[in-house]
Design an enzyme around this catalytic site. Structure first.
Site, PDB file in Angstrom:
ATOM      1  N   GLN A   1       3.828   9.482   5.046  1.00 17.76           N
ATOM      2  CA  GLN A   1       5.063   9.566   4.248  1.00 17.76           C
ATOM      3  C   GLN A   1       5.662  10.970   4.220  1.00 17.76           C
ATOM      4  OE1 GLN A   1       3.970   7.900   0.426  1.00 17.76           O
ATOM      5  NE2 GLN A   1       4.179   5.808   1.187  1.00 17.76           N
TER       6      GLN A   1
ATOM      7  N   ARG B   1       2.522   6.238  -2.790  1.00 22.12           N
ATOM      8  CA  ARG B   1       3.538   7.095  -3.416  1.00 22.12           C
ATOM      9  C   ARG B   1       3.207   7.289  -4.896  1.00 22.12           C
ATOM     10  NH1 ARG B   1       8.490   6.230  -6.183  1.00 22.12           N
ATOM     11  NH2 ARG B   1       8.708   4.023  -5.667  1.00 22.12           N
TER      12      ARG B   1
ATOM     13  N   LEU C   1      -9.676   4.799  11.142  1.00 21.53           N
ATOM     14  CA  LEU C   1     -10.409   3.692  11.772  1.00 21.53           C
ATOM     15  C   LEU C   1      -9.881   3.431  13.188  1.00 21.53           C
ATOM     16  CD1 LEU C   1     -12.584   1.455  11.016  1.00 21.53           C
ATOM     17  CD2 LEU C   1     -10.655  -0.043  10.640  1.00 21.53           C
TER      18      LEU C   1
ATOM     19  N   ASN D   1      -4.720   8.709   1.486  1.00 20.75           N
ATOM     20  CA  ASN D   1      -5.344   8.216   2.721  1.00 20.75           C
ATOM     21  C   ASN D   1      -5.790   9.356   3.634  1.00 20.75           C
ATOM     22  OD1 ASN D   1      -5.454   5.452   2.445  1.00 20.75           O
ATOM     23  ND2 ASN D   1      -3.516   5.055   3.478  1.00 20.75           N
ATOM     24  N   GLU D   2      -4.832  10.111   4.165  1.00 17.93           N
ATOM     25  CA  GLU D   2      -5.213  11.099   5.168  1.00 17.93           C
ATOM     26  C   GLU D   2      -4.114  12.112   5.420  1.00 17.93           C
ATOM     27  OE1 GLU D   2      -2.619   8.651   6.539  1.00 17.93           O
ATOM     28  OE2 GLU D   2      -4.458   7.577   7.062  1.00 17.93           O
TER      29      GLU D   2
ATOM     30  N   ALA E   1      -7.810   3.096   7.305  1.00 16.62           N
ATOM     31  CA  ALA E   1      -6.435   3.145   7.813  1.00 16.62           C
ATOM     32  C   ALA E   1      -6.418   3.833   9.186  1.00 16.62           C
ATOM     33  CB  ALA E   1      -5.542   3.856   6.800  1.00 16.62           C
TER      34      ALA E   1
ATOM     35  N   ASP F   1      -5.197  14.872  21.313  1.00 25.82           N
ATOM     36  CA  ASP F   1      -3.921  14.557  20.681  1.00 25.82           C
ATOM     37  C   ASP F   1      -3.843  15.105  19.272  1.00 25.82           C
ATOM     38  OD1 ASP F   1      -3.419  13.121  22.961  1.00 25.82           O
ATOM     39  OD2 ASP F   1      -2.779  11.299  21.919  1.00 25.82           O
TER      40      ASP F   1
ATOM     41  N   ASP G   1       0.817  -1.203   0.000  1.00 27.19           N
ATOM     42  CA  ASP G   1       0.000   0.000   0.000  1.00 27.19           C
ATOM     43  C   ASP G   1       0.859   1.266   0.000  1.00 27.19           C
ATOM     44  OD1 ASP G   1      -2.252  -1.539  -0.032  1.00 27.19           O
ATOM     45  OD2 ASP G   1      -2.961  -1.010   1.970  1.00 27.19           O
ATOM     46  N   GLY G   2       1.996   1.213   0.705  1.00 25.88           N
ATOM     47  CA  GLY G   2       2.868   2.388   0.760  1.00 25.88           C
ATOM     48  C   GLY G   2       3.350   2.792  -0.614  1.00 25.88           C
TER      49      GLY G   2
END
Lengths: 271, 271, 271, 271
Positions: C227, C60, C173, C129-130, C170, C158, C55-56
């Site tokens: 990332q 990218r 959740l 993702n986020e 991801a 936080d 997934d990483g």
């Protein structure tokens, strides 16, 4: 040595198992009694209670026998339970140790639930897992919680659960409650679908009795351990206190009560 | 009667208050000492500790003085706290009762946090609220929890909080933990943003020391009570146990520790 | 037909796979380019992007190529991912269909994150993702959320996550956010360990850009897709909008994006 | 200009208000009809619907009139609602703008709930907030969710809520669901006290109809908007789809639908 075998007469394999064990135990010199849910032994004092069945059967046994202080062994007859200590195929090899009293005891707090109509008590029943107050239709009810006679405010929503540590892994967990170590003497108060969204689960020392009163709760029920149901009328109040004696569970493995909790939860969910 | 006044030298109104109280108390025949965070009294035994400041100052006081067993009165100098017992404008009228010992004591469990590098202890510190293990960057870390030397499995996520009942209304609550009665001797283990979504808060009897070890936790920190920070290296392990003595808090009102919790939480959120 | 193979030069099996596929594809008449994270093809227009990695690596790839509109096939080279469409051992048999364009397209919304220092933009980056705003030490920060220039109030805790539907399975959740259908054009705003306990996850239509400003946020970071990291200074503000083009993912199986979500989540947790 | 006034004949102040408004509106040249829940106008086409009452009355109005496409103004006659647009004392001054059509329209997605006994439809009803499937006694039921005819797995627990974005701030929120922007076309699926603790709220694009079937659900009910109840028999299935037309709500203030949500939630909880 007097041994009581408790089974569920509606589940033939527990009946069969009880018969087998009766023969074995008698051969080893024990006196054996059987409680199949309908036929019960008379008021005889016993030294060991062996429960053949799932968590539901153990819960029923706790309600009837916990206050006598007799050690209880839960034998798992089907899917993995939270309360059974050994699997049915392991029982035979343990009989000698059982009769010799070669085991440790885990104590599990039991609750006593007293329902009053005004000041008049109308039901008193023991609970091993929890007492639940819930609306029947999906409608908001309002309940008041009192600790030491002081109001802790109103709970609006589907209802409220008051659980023992043993019950913290059952219904209370589903409603968002924490998992509580059975060695603690505590009540877990968990709201069900609370419309007051910052209402949070409470863990309260069991030296305080709790009282629950309906504020606006037409068409609600009280349910103890999923087995005892009654309607919750607007003029009722329910007092929940720790029972005088804990359930004394036989521990043959030396396992911590906490051991493998995660694994049990997961299996439970997958099954 | 020896009274220690503890204030925060960076907050002028607490310095001013300390001076006022010193005069009053001396006039009433007490011996008075002051700890302003830098100047501290020598190793003198004292009979009463009055903390002028917010929860942070009381937490600091607990770390330094709880194990001596001295009764502690928290005086709220600003916004409502969870730990202060009276408002600053009520202090003067209570001095006589305080000197006469006319109050009850609420005991609050304190934790002792020991950080080891391999087997070698490198820090031991007391905590009143919680110890937090968290990643510094928003990155998943993996921590192992041991109870009585048995693994309770891995926690994957932002980290983990181990709180006392007192700390259950602080950071642990934000992360989803239950509110726990301060009369219970327990640790609350609350995961922070756990990627194992069925990981739930645990309440564990404080007779068991807990151990936390990193499994995969580069760039993580340990933080006690929001005041003591250190890096959490991969070869560290942290042992958390109940301190020998609780914090003994002065209770002038007879209020239950639970009283008005909801109200305090709400005010806290609105402020 | 021009095909770009993207791999991770630090993972030898993806390098090896890229070489194998290059030979195959050339044999089938395609023009092949390789991006291994360091060596990149020049500014050439391509017809298909095959991503060899987890997934990483797909994330990218999305950041670099999503806006070009090229179809992307994610090939799972290790543990099960949320973004990969086929397993590596299935790739070879699918090459003919891929070159023939015999597949459907799933569109995944991409976000564009613009960080401004006052009015001056200092970074613009795509996210699949986020974007996360979080304190570095375990300390409370305060963030303001604006929708259409109107404040939606302060978030204390936080930090805060703004996720796409793809990112809803991801980090969001783990922090308590819902699972959102990738067919929706929406942002999911999920607080992390919010000290305002009734702050709840929001799902906001992506036609509204969102703005996040620190109110009291010393020592906080911004992190995009795990990332891209940068410090979040008190005078910064971050504008999050939907990118002009979605990521266009190749779907060879006709599977719903939702299919087997539960299974993927569970495997992910167990691994 | 034909105006329909809808009130609740059981709430005298709404009856009184309807009479007052009727006089005013007639004086301004409008034709006026009244629906008090029992007496209804014949099948006449209308240009504006004014609802005098709380959220419950607006929900009833939506069920009856939403599909006609008529603009609806909700007038708040008591405690603050999520659906009303103006307070009752503001209505008079707005009448001119209302008759002139000087307002914008907020569209709210409506659901259509079809209950089938096997293949035979036995009830079809519109819903503005949610449809709930829940056990009557506090007992676990098992429900299957299908999206596009594919199973999304079983839900074990007290039940399940399928909500519209409008309903996301009602019952679904209490059960742990997210707050969803009414501009999104989506269903929110929120489990109630799920015994599968990692079951999470889902937000699914409303282009997909959902189907709910009981797997093990004796003594369960279906409830639409808290107003329509029926027993949920084991052989039933329920199909939920987006209604052809949204509810068209009059917006006189230009306020975002999201505005002041937090404030409304808090007031709601305190009241």
């Amino acid at each position: 040595m007097r041994v009581l075998l408790l089974n569920n007469r509606l589940k033939p394999h527990t009946v069969h198992m009880a018969e087998q064990m009766e023969t074995k135990l008698k051969g080893m010199g024990a006196q054996v009694f059987i409680d199949n849910g309908v036929q019960k032994p008379g008021p005889v004092s016993i030294d060991l209670l062996i429960v053949l069945g799932g968590d539901g059967t153990i819960i029923r046994a706790a309600r009837e026998y916990a206050q006598s202080g007799v050690p209880v062994l839960g034998v798992n007859m089907g899917r993995v339970g939270f309360l059974s200590n050994i699997a049915s195929n392991q029982l035979e090899e343990k009989l000698e140790r059982l009769l010799a009293g070669d085991y440790s005891i885990d104590e599990r707090m039991v609750m006593e639930v007293e329902v009053c109509d005004g000041d008049r008590p109308i039901m008193t029943v023991g609970g091993l897992n929890e007492v639940v107050f819930r609306s029947t239709a999906p409608r908001i009810i309002e309940l008041m919680l009192y600790v030491k006679e002081r109001s802790q405010g109103v709970y609006r929503g589907d209802g409220l659960i008051v659980a023992t540590p043993t019950g913290s892994t059952a219904y209370s967990l589903s409603a968002g409650g924490p998992i509580v170590d059975p060695s603690l003497q505590a009540f877990i108060v968990t709201p069900i679908a609370s419309s007051i969204t910052h209402r949070r689960p409470l863990v309260i020392g069991a030296q305080h009795p709790l009282v629950i009163k309906p504020q606006d709760a037409r068409e609600a029920v009280i349910c103890v351990d999923g087995q005892v149901h009654m309607e919750f009328e607007p003029e009722y109040s329910v007092r929940i206190k720790r029972a005088a004696n804990p359930l004394r569970m036989v521990n043959l493995t030396g396992a911590l009560l906490f051991d493998n909790l995660e694994g049990r939860l997961r299996r439970n969910e997958i099954q």
